[in-house]
Design a protein around this motif. Structure first.
Motif, PDB file in Angstrom:
ATOM      1  N   LEU A 102       0.825  -1.210   0.000  1.00  0.00           N
ATOM      2  CA  LEU A 102       0.000   0.000   0.000  1.00  0.00           C
ATOM      3  C   LEU A 102       0.862   1.263   0.000  1.00  0.00           C
ATOM      4  O   LEU A 102       0.519   2.260  -0.647  1.00  0.00           O
ATOM      5  CB  LEU A 102      -0.933  -0.002   1.217  1.00  0.00           C
ATOM      6  N   ASN A 103       1.984   1.228   0.718  1.00  0.00           N
ATOM      7  CA  ASN A 103       2.885   2.389   0.714  1.00  0.00           C
ATOM      8  C   ASN A 103       3.445   2.655  -0.681  1.00  0.00           C
ATOM      9  O   ASN A 103       3.516   3.805  -1.129  1.00  0.00           O
ATOM     10  CB  ASN A 103       4.038   2.161   1.695  1.00  0.00           C
ATOM     11  N   VAL A 104       3.866   1.580  -1.352  1.00  0.00           N
ATOM     12  CA  VAL A 104       4.402   1.740  -2.704  1.00  0.00           C
ATOM     13  C   VAL A 104       3.321   2.261  -3.643  1.00  0.00           C
ATOM     14  O   VAL A 104       3.555   3.164  -4.464  1.00  0.00           O
ATOM     15  CB  VAL A 104       4.976   0.400  -3.203  1.00  0.00           C
ATOM     16  N   ALA A 105       2.104   1.698  -3.524  1.00  0.00           N
ATOM     17  CA  ALA A 105       0.996   2.166  -4.361  1.00  0.00           C
ATOM     18  C   ALA A 105       0.681   3.635  -4.091  1.00  0.00           C
ATOM     19  O   ALA A 105       0.446   4.421  -5.021  1.00  0.00           O
ATOM     20  CB  ALA A 105      -0.239   1.304  -4.106  1.00  0.00           C
ATOM     21  N   CYS A 106       0.697   4.029  -2.819  1.00  0.00           N
ATOM     22  CA  CYS A 106       0.426   5.416  -2.448  1.00  0.00           C
ATOM     23  C   CYS A 106       1.436   6.364  -3.071  1.00  0.00           C
ATOM     24  O   CYS A 106       1.070   7.420  -3.620  1.00  0.00           O
ATOM     25  CB  CYS A 106       0.424   5.540  -0.923  1.00  0.00           C
ATOM     26  N   SER A 107       2.710   6.005  -3.015  1.00  0.00           N
ATOM     27  CA  SER A 107       3.752   6.900  -3.541  1.00  0.00           C
ATOM     28  C   SER A 107       3.627   7.072  -5.046  1.00  0.00           C
ATOM     29  O   SER A 107       3.771   8.191  -5.562  1.00  0.00           O
ATOM     30  CB  SER A 107       5.137   6.369  -3.166  1.00  0.00           C
ATOM     31  N   TRP A 108       3.328   5.990  -5.780  1.00  0.00           N
ATOM     32  CA  TRP A 108       3.182   6.105  -7.232  1.00  0.00           C
ATOM     33  C   TRP A 108       1.904   6.850  -7.600  1.00  0.00           C
ATOM     34  O   TRP A 108       1.874   7.602  -8.585  1.00  0.00           O
ATOM     35  CB  TRP A 108       3.201   4.726  -7.876  1.00  0.00           C
ATOM     36  N   MET A 109       0.845   6.660  -6.830  1.00  0.00           N
ATOM     37  CA  MET A 109      -0.391   7.410  -7.080  1.00  0.00           C
ATOM     38  C   MET A 109      -0.161   8.911  -6.897  1.00  0.00           C
ATOM     39  O   MET A 109      -0.712   9.725  -7.655  1.00  0.00           O
ATOM     40  CB  MET A 109      -1.495   6.921  -6.136  1.00  0.00           C
ATOM     41  N   ARG A 110       0.651   9.280  -5.935  1.00  0.00           N
ATOM     42  CA  ARG A 110       0.928  10.696  -5.701  1.00  0.00           C
ATOM     43  C   ARG A 110       1.746  11.298  -6.850  1.00  0.00           C
ATOM     44  O   ARG A 110       1.490  12.429  -7.281  1.00  0.00           O
ATOM     45  CB  ARG A 110       1.644  10.883  -4.371  1.00  0.00           C
ATOM     46  N   TRP A 111       2.720  10.559  -7.300  1.00  0.00           N
ATOM     47  CA  TRP A 111       3.499  11.060  -8.442  1.00  0.00           C
ATOM     48  C   TRP A 111       2.618  11.222  -9.671  1.00  0.00           C
ATOM     49  O   TRP A 111       2.654  12.255 -10.359  1.00  0.00           O
ATOM     50  CB  TRP A 111       4.647  10.091  -8.743  1.00  0.00           C
ATOM     51  N   LEU A 112       1.776  10.220  -9.939  1.00  0.00           N
ATOM     52  CA  LEU A 112       0.896  10.285 -11.105  1.00  0.00           C
ATOM     53  C   LEU A 112      -0.141  11.400 -10.945  1.00  0.00           C
ATOM     54  O   LEU A 112      -0.470  12.106 -11.911  1.00  0.00           O
ATOM     55  CB  LEU A 112       0.201   8.934 -11.296  1.00  0.00           C
ATOM     56  N   GLY A 113      -0.650  11.582  -9.710  1.00  0.00           N
ATOM     57  CA  GLY A 113      -1.633  12.631  -9.474  1.00  0.00           C
ATOM     58  C   GLY A 113      -1.069  14.022  -9.721  1.00  0.00           C
ATOM     59  O   GLY A 113      -1.735  14.884 -10.310  1.00  0.00           O
ATOM     60  N   VAL A 114       0.168  14.249  -9.285  1.00  0.00           N
ATOM     61  CA  VAL A 114       0.803  15.558  -9.510  1.00  0.00           C
ATOM     62  C   VAL A 114       1.133  15.739 -10.994  1.00  0.00           C
ATOM     63  O   VAL A 114       0.959  16.828 -11.556  1.00  0.00           O
ATOM     64  CB  VAL A 114       2.057  15.694  -8.634  1.00  0.00           C
ATOM     65  N   ALA A 115       1.609  14.665 -11.628  1.00  0.00           N
ATOM     66  CA  ALA A 115       1.944  14.770 -13.052  1.00  0.00           C
ATOM     67  C   ALA A 115       0.713  15.114 -13.885  1.00  0.00           C
ATOM     68  O   ALA A 115       0.805  15.863 -14.871  1.00  0.00           O
ATOM     69  CB  ALA A 115       2.562  13.461 -13.539  1.00  0.00           C
ATOM     70  N   ARG A 116      -0.444  14.590 -13.479  1.00  0.00           N
ATOM     71  CA  ARG A 116      -1.688  14.848 -14.222  1.00  0.00           C
ATOM     72  C   ARG A 116      -2.493  16.003 -13.623  1.00  0.00           C
ATOM     73  O   ARG A 116      -3.570  16.311 -14.128  1.00  0.00           O
ATOM     74  CB  ARG A 116      -2.557  13.583 -14.230  1.00  0.00           C
ATOM     75  N   ARG A 117      -1.994  16.575 -12.528  1.00  0.00           N
ATOM     76  CA  ARG A 117      -2.738  17.607 -11.800  1.00  0.00           C
ATOM     77  C   ARG A 117      -4.130  17.108 -11.413  1.00  0.00           C
ATOM     78  O   ARG A 117      -5.120  17.824 -11.560  1.00  0.00           O
ATOM     79  CB  ARG A 117      -2.824  18.885 -12.620  1.00  0.00           C
ATOM     80  N   ASP A 118      -4.160  15.903 -10.913  1.00  0.00           N
ATOM     81  CA  ASP A 118      -5.420  15.224 -10.569  1.00  0.00           C
ATOM     82  C   ASP A 118      -5.570  15.192  -9.050  1.00  0.00           C
ATOM     83  O   ASP A 118      -4.953  14.368  -8.367  1.00  0.00           O
ATOM     84  CB  ASP A 118      -5.404  13.804 -11.148  1.00  0.00           C
ATOM     85  N   TYR A 119      -6.378  16.085  -8.517  1.00  0.00           N
ATOM     86  CA  TYR A 119      -6.582  16.144  -7.066  1.00  0.00           C
ATOM     87  C   TYR A 119      -7.222  14.877  -6.531  1.00  0.00           C
ATOM     88  O   TYR A 119      -6.851  14.379  -5.459  1.00  0.00           O
ATOM     89  CB  TYR A 119      -7.438  17.350  -6.698  1.00  0.00           C
ATOM     90  N   ALA A 120      -8.200  14.331  -7.259  1.00  0.00           N
ATOM     91  CA  ALA A 120      -8.913  13.135  -6.794  1.00  0.00           C
ATOM     92  C   ALA A 120      -7.948  11.966  -6.608  1.00  0.00           C
ATOM     93  O   ALA A 120      -8.066  11.194  -5.641  1.00  0.00           O
ATOM     94  CB  ALA A 120     -10.015  12.761  -7.781  1.00  0.00           C
ATOM     95  N   LEU A 121      -6.994  11.807  -7.505  1.00  0.00           N
ATOM     96  CA  LEU A 121      -6.025  10.719  -7.388  1.00  0.00           C
ATOM     97  C   LEU A 121      -5.121  10.932  -6.177  1.00  0.00           C
ATOM     98  O   LEU A 121      -4.783   9.975  -5.464  1.00  0.00           O
ATOM     99  CB  LEU A 121      -5.187  10.628  -8.669  1.00  0.00           C
ATOM    100  N   CYS A 122      -4.733  12.174  -5.914  1.00  0.00           N
ATOM    101  CA  CYS A 122      -3.916  12.460  -4.728  1.00  0.00           C
ATOM    102  C   CYS A 122      -4.703  12.213  -3.450  1.00  0.00           C
ATOM    103  O   CYS A 122      -4.155  11.704  -2.462  1.00  0.00           O
ATOM    104  CB  CYS A 122      -3.425  13.903  -4.783  1.00  0.00           C
ATOM    105  N   LEU A 123      -5.992  12.541  -3.460  1.00  0.00           N
ATOM    106  CA  LEU A 123      -6.818  12.263  -2.288  1.00  0.00           C
ATOM    107  C   LEU A 123      -6.966  10.762  -2.073  1.00  0.00           C
ATOM    108  O   LEU A 123      -6.897  10.276  -0.933  1.00  0.00           O
ATOM    109  CB  LEU A 123      -8.188  12.917  -2.458  1.00  0.00           C
ATOM    110  N   ALA A 124      -7.139  10.008  -3.151  1.00  0.00           N
ATOM    111  CA  ALA A 124      -7.217   8.553  -3.030  1.00  0.00           C
ATOM    112  C   ALA A 124      -5.916   7.979  -2.473  1.00  0.00           C
ATOM    113  O   ALA A 124      -5.923   7.017  -1.695  1.00  0.00           O
ATOM    114  CB  ALA A 124      -7.528   7.935  -4.390  1.00  0.00           C
TER     115      ALA A 124
END
Length: 387
Positions: A102-124
């Motif tokens: 889950l930690n690894v998934a969280c870190s990659w989701m945050r990188w992808l969320g910032v790259a796409r400027r996707d707030y919902a993905l960062c919140l997830a």
């Protein structure tokens, strides 16, 4: 055939050599693997709040939405703890493995969320990281008491707990110093995600606790719990002696059974509920620790908002966070190495609660008094001392 009838020479059997991973270093390697994952979880928790202004700009979010990237993380921990406690007690290895994933998934989701400027993905990602943390928090005492002798319980438990705070401290300090614009944030989150694979690799050091040691740890822990709930400190000392003297399986299981029956259940979630009903004072203790923990986790985020409003930059506010969390890590490790007498735990906790309550009250009063954007050396020095 040739050689028939000749005496067979029997060579003495040699004791099998214990590998490095299965020898005396094994419990320390398990503790190190857990501590690294715990520190990593706390570090990624602080990806956004120390640079809230930049986060609002990058994700096109409101101030309250950015606050949920931190608050959502903590609320998920609270909601996930009951289920996580059951899973940790039943399958420690699976719990730690899921937490790392889950930690690894969280870190990659945050990188992808910032790259796409996707707030919902960062919140997830905050919810995913919180779910990981809910599996981490019940483990320090269990890992310590099932793998180490009682004389090292305080130290090893403190090491496991302070590793989480160390990651939290590094996140509070490094993020505002390394992240200044969107490109910095994206690059920072990418390297953070890559580091997650190091945490995965360290999980290979994990080994299950030997059955005998685990049983002794359970028996000692349950007996020690009874001593505090019933106000009999001598039982705690006797429980610690149980494992030190190396009693056999029968004595261990008997002590565990007596201890479990004494407080209304074993170490599962239903046993916890029965304990809360049997000993109302324990409910007050849990509530007190929960409130203090919640306030403590909120202090760095509040620092960033309060001191930036009063004229401090995010980097200057980071030094205040460093002072607050660093003092906690240092004092926690000092207490873990020095405070080994169970009979003194109650007095030490009462003293710590008193000091913390006075310091936080004075800090709140000082912040309220500084209505103007005062940045005098004296006021800053007093804030540092109180933190």
């Amino acid at each position: 055939s040739e050689g028939r009838g000749e005496a067979l020479v029997q060579l003495p059997r040699q004791a099998p050599k214990r590998s490095f991973l299965n020898g005396a270093a094994r419990p320390w390697l398990v503790l190190a693997a857990f501590s690294l994952n715990s520190a990593f979880n706390a570090f990624i928790c602080m990806d956004f709040s120390p640079v809230s202004s930049l986060t609002r700009s990058v994700l096109h979010a409101e101030e309250s939405q950015v606050a949920w990237l931190y608050s959502g993380f903590l609320l998920t921990v609270c909601c996930g703890m009951p289920l996580a406690l059951v899973l940790v007690l039943r399958c420690e290895a699976l719990s730690l493995g899921i937490s790392i994933a889950l930690n690894v998934a969280c870190s990659w989701m945050r990188w992808l969320g910032v790259a796409r400027r996707d707030y919902a993905l960062c919140l997830a990602s905050a919810l995913v990281g919180g779910a990981s943390a809910s599996l981490i928090l019940p483990l320090p005492a269990q890992i310590s008491q099932q793998r180490f002798p009682p004389s090292r319980w305080s130290l090893t438990t403190s090491l496991a707990i302070q590793a989480n705070y160390l990651g939290w401290m590094l996140g509070c300090f490094l993020v505002p110093h390394l992240v200044e614009d969107r490109q910095d944030m994206e690059r920072f989150l990418l390297w953070q995600s890559v580091f997650g694979f190091v945490v995965v690799a360290c999980f290979l050091f994990y080994r299950r606790a030997p059955a005998q040691t685990a049983l002794q740890g359970v028996a000692s822990r349950l007996a020690m719990s009874v001593s505090y709930l019933e106000g009999q400190d001598s039982i705690a000392v006797a429980a610690a002696d149980l494992q030190t003297e190396g009693n056999g399986d029968g004595a261990v299981l008997q002590a565990a059974a007596v201890s479990s029956g004494a407080h209304g259940g074993g170490g599962d979630f239903r046993g916890l509920i029965r304990t809360l009903r049997t000993y109302p004072s324990f409910s007050a203790q849990v509530l007190a620790c929960g409130i203090l923990g919640g306030v403590g986790f909120a202090v760095p985020a509040c620092n960033d908002a309060i001191w930036e409003h009063r004229g401090f930059s995010s980097r200057e506010a980071a030094w205040l966070d460093l002072a607050f969390i660093g003092a906690g890590v240092a004092s926690g490790l000092a207490l873990g190495s020095c405070c080994n007498n169970p009979a003194k735990y109650r007095q030490v906790l009462l003293a710590l609660f008193a000091v913390c309550a006075v310091a936080l009250s004075c800090l709140a009063a000082l912040v309220e008094a500084l209505e103007d954007a005062s940045r005098s050396g004296l006021s800053t020095a007093v804030v540092l001392v109180l933190l």
